[in-house]
Enzyme design. Structure first.
Site, PDB file in Angstrom:
ATOM      1  CG  ASP A  34      44.070  56.446  32.476  1.00 49.93           C
ATOM      2  OD1 ASP A  34      44.395  55.184  32.199  1.00 49.93           O
ATOM      3  OD2 ASP A  34      43.916  56.783  33.688  1.00 49.93           O
ATOM      4  CG  HIS A 176      38.005  35.860  34.721  1.00 51.22           C
ATOM      5  ND1 HIS A 176      39.122  35.050  34.222  1.00 51.22           N
ATOM      6  CD2 HIS A 176      38.906  37.078  35.238  1.00 51.22           C
ATOM      7  CE1 HIS A 176      40.297  35.407  34.083  1.00 51.22           C
ATOM      8  NE2 HIS A 176      40.239  36.584  34.741  1.00 51.22           N
TER       9      HIS A 176
END
Ligand code: A3D
Length: 320
Positions: A34, A176
């Site tokens: 991250d 989606h």
């Protein structure tokens, strides 16, 4: 034999859950990456300590440097921002497209042989951009959305009919978004296609229609409840199913956002269709037959995806 290496790019809500599930299932060693300092290290250490309780010998490491993902077998990408109440997935495009560029370049430099599963929204556009930025083979870059959307459809059907989720097979195709296509004729309860299940009294047509609508808006339902972000348990489980099919060469047929080159009459885009995932990545695309109504719904959903791709090209000229 060396354990597989699983790199999780993004150590937020889904990334942390992915790390936990991957470690519990001993799918491989886990790198949590991250840009936030401390978060991936903290989550990796917490889960590593838990491994002494759940009893799996896997290594977990947090990282802020792409060099740590070197040689990963699988990369699962959740880096970016999720939506908050009132936002659509498409509102995330500006921020998350820049994130995909950084992530794509990181994967290209350090893990070019990985099978890459993108989860970041808006999914069909972000997986397309990630493939372009990374330059990885198209059969090795897929998007996770259909497994989740189909799981929601299956769960709602199980809840209503009282039939075990294990004996329900549900399929959603398309992008989606709220115009995804729950495939009523191809989904089964105890082996009965849903129209036959209605005729047999498992549920009424009105109940089925309500479930189709709830499935389409399933992500928004969770966002409205959580208020601070979006779903993470079911998305993580869904991506793990895809990673497992690749790592264990299970050859499962799962609804995934995959690159189409002629299938379903479409080319040069990613959209959700059933795909066979094995050691080669996407090894086969399954083409469902569609009637006029299903075809029209699929085309509407594809048009939304194409609109998102145009928006990406307008933002980043290198994608045009
Ligand atoms: P969140 O908990 O905010 O985690 C995202 C993480 O990404 C944070 O830890 C950030 O620090 C990190 N990040 C931001 N920029 C970068 C960068 N450049 N490089 C590396 N890391 C970075 O979000 P989440 O885990 O709840 O959701 C992640 C994504 O998944 C969002 O875009 C959601 O919209 C999406 N999502 C998709 C689905 C699908 O079915 C496709 C379902 C649920 C969520």
């Amino acid at each position: 034999m060396a354990r597989a290496k699983i790199a999780l790019i993004g150590a937020g809500m889904i990334g942390g859950t992915l790390a936990h599930v991957a470690a519990r299932e001993a799918l491989g060693d886990v790198i949590l990456f991250d840009i936030a300092e401390g978060t991936p290290q903290g989550k990796a250490l917490d889960i590593a300590e838990a491994s002494a309780v759940f009893g799996q010998d896997v290594a977990l490491k947090g990282a802020n440097d792409y060099a740590d993902i070197a040689g990963a077998d699988v990369c699962i990408v959740t880096a970016g921002v999720p939506r908050k109440p009132g936002m659509s997935r498409d509102d995330l495009i500006g921020i998350n497209l820049k994130v995909m560029k950084a992530v794509g370049e990181g994967i290209k430099a350090h893990a070019p042989d990985a099978f890459v599963i993108c989860i970041t929204n808006p999914l069909d556009a972000m997986v397309w951009a990630l493939q372009k930025f990374s330059g990885l083979p198209k059969e090795k870059v897929v998007g996770m959305a259909g497994v989740l959307d189909s799981a929601r459809f299956a769960y709602f059907l199980a809840e209503k009919t009282g039939v075990s989720v294990q004996d329900i097979h549900a399929w959603t195709l398309g992008g989606h978004g709220d115009d995804m296509v729950p495939m009523v004729r191809h989904s089964t309860v105890g082996g009965l296609p849903l129209p036959d299940a209605v005729a047999a009294g498992f549920l009424s047509q009105d109940e089925l229609d309500a479930i189709v609508e709830r499935t389409r808006k399933g992500g928004g339902e969770i966002v409205a409840l959580l208020k601070t972000g979006s779903a993470f348990y079911a998305p993580a489980e869904s991506a793990i199913a895809m990673a497992k099919s690749y790592l264990l060469d299970q050859k499962r047929v799962l609804p995934c956002a995959v690159w189409l080159s002629g299938e379903y009459g479409l080319s040069d885009l990613y959209v959700g269709v059933p795909a066979l995932i094995g050691a080669g990545g996407v090894e086969k695309i399954v083409e469902f037959t569609t009637n006029d109504e299903e075809k029209a719904m699929f085309e509407k959903s594809v048009a939304s995806v194409q609109g998102l791709l145009q928006a990406c090209k307008d933002i980043d000229g290198s994608l045009a």
